[in-house]
Scaffold this active site. Structure first.
Site, mmCIF file in Angstrom:
data_model
loop_
_atom_site.group_PDB
_atom_site.id
_atom_site.type_symbol
_atom_site.label_atom_id
_atom_site.label_comp_id
_atom_site.label_asym_id
_atom_site.label_seq_id
_atom_site.Cartn_x
_atom_site.Cartn_y
_atom_site.Cartn_z
ATOM 1 N N SER A 175 110.664 72.880 83.428
ATOM 2 C CA SER A 175 112.101 73.032 83.232
ATOM 3 C C SER A 175 112.813 72.347 84.393
ATOM 4 O O SER A 175 112.191 72.085 85.437
ATOM 5 C CB SER A 175 112.473 74.525 83.203
ATOM 6 O OG SER A 175 113.862 74.734 83.333
ATOM 7 N N TYR A 222 112.478 83.472 86.836
ATOM 8 C CA TYR A 222 112.180 82.359 85.918
ATOM 9 C C TYR A 222 111.964 81.077 86.715
ATOM 10 O O TYR A 222 111.010 80.321 86.467
ATOM 11 C CB TYR A 222 113.342 82.197 84.937
ATOM 12 C CG TYR A 222 113.179 81.054 83.953
ATOM 13 C CD1 TYR A 222 112.493 81.240 82.761
ATOM 14 C CD2 TYR A 222 113.731 79.801 84.214
ATOM 15 C CE1 TYR A 222 112.349 80.205 81.853
ATOM 16 C CE2 TYR A 222 113.588 78.758 83.316
ATOM 17 C CZ TYR A 222 112.899 78.963 82.133
ATOM 18 O OH TYR A 222 112.754 77.925 81.241
#
Length: 261
Positions: free
Chosen positions: A152, A165
């Site tokens: 990501s 995260y």
């Protein structure tokens, strides 16, 4: 030194390959599965929701793609080992693995629950170790394989309320490098894709948030959200012969987001 004489159309052709895509019943996992299927691969779909998984399998099959579905929890080491063995016995040797399964839990770090920390770490990072370890055994014996981890832009950047995260995606970036280092000698290429912000059902609330939407478009050099299908080319490249000497790399598909301040 190996000499390759592939024709251009063979570089990206996945015909005859079997690809396992985790977390592929919806969202970006479904998009990756669709793209690999369109490039000729037989795609094994994975998820925990049997009904949703079968619906995805049926939809892709109706589009003319070769797919099948296996429901199992990638966060369960024993279940993962058994499922991979079953897939290879029933479908065939796994040539391509896309570690896409993941989750998000938002909360300020000081209030983040211990159980939620364990859950997001197991889902986003530990599961990649479980699935890759199970699949790579066969790849090592066959002396070939492609593993694509879905990182990501949060592998590089942080935002409020998503520190855990970010930690998992940063860890996944370096796990990708570690896998490439350990397994590259076996002609196994391990790389990652780092998606930016894409229009999906899971980001609908952010898209409709005028303040966030304006911030994101202004922050991104491309000045827009990504179309999920714009990720498919990166997946096909990293799954194909075209990337035979690419290893340990994170390919950011983000409209330039991580390249500027």
């Amino acid at each position: 030194m190996p000499r390759f004489k592939w024709m251009m159309n063979e570089l990206f052709d996945l015909t005859g390959k079997i690809a396992l895509v985790t977390g592929s019943s919806r969202g970006l996992g479904y998009v990756f599965a669709e793209g690999l299927g369109q490039a000729g691969a037989t795609v094994v779909l994975n998820g925990r929701d049997e009904k949703r998984l079968q619906e995805a399998d049926q939809t892709l099959g109706q589009a003319g793609l070769s797919t099948c579905a296996y429901a199992f929890d990638v966060g369960d080491a024993d279940a993962t080992r058994k499922a991979v063995a079953t897939i290879e016995a029933e479908v065939g040797a796994i040539d391509i693995l896309v570690n896409n399964a993941g989750m998000q839990i938002r909360n300020s770090l000081e209030d983040f629950a211990d159980d939620d920390w364990d859950m997001i770490l197991r889902t986003n990072l530990t599961s990649v170790f479980y699935v890759s370890k199970a699949v790579v055994q066969g790849m090592i014996k066959r002396k070939r394989g492609k593993i694509i981890n879905i990182c990501s832009v949060q592998s590089e950047l942080a935002r409020p309320t998503i520190a855990p995260y970010t930690a998992t995606k940063g860890g996944l970036k370096n796990l990708t490098k570690g896998m490439a280092t350990d397994w590259g000698m076996h002609n196994i290429q391990v790389n990652a894709i780092g998606p930016g912000y894409f229009e999906t059902e899971l980001t609908r609330a952010l898209i409709e948030d005028e303040k966030f939407n304006a911030w994101l478009c202004g922050r991104t050099p491309a000045n827009r959200w990504g179309d999920p299908k714009e990720l498919q080319g990166a997946a096909i490249f990293l799954a194909s012969n075209a990337s035979s000497y690419v290893n340990g790399h994170v390919l950011y598909v983000d409209g330039g987001l991580v390249s500027c301040v």
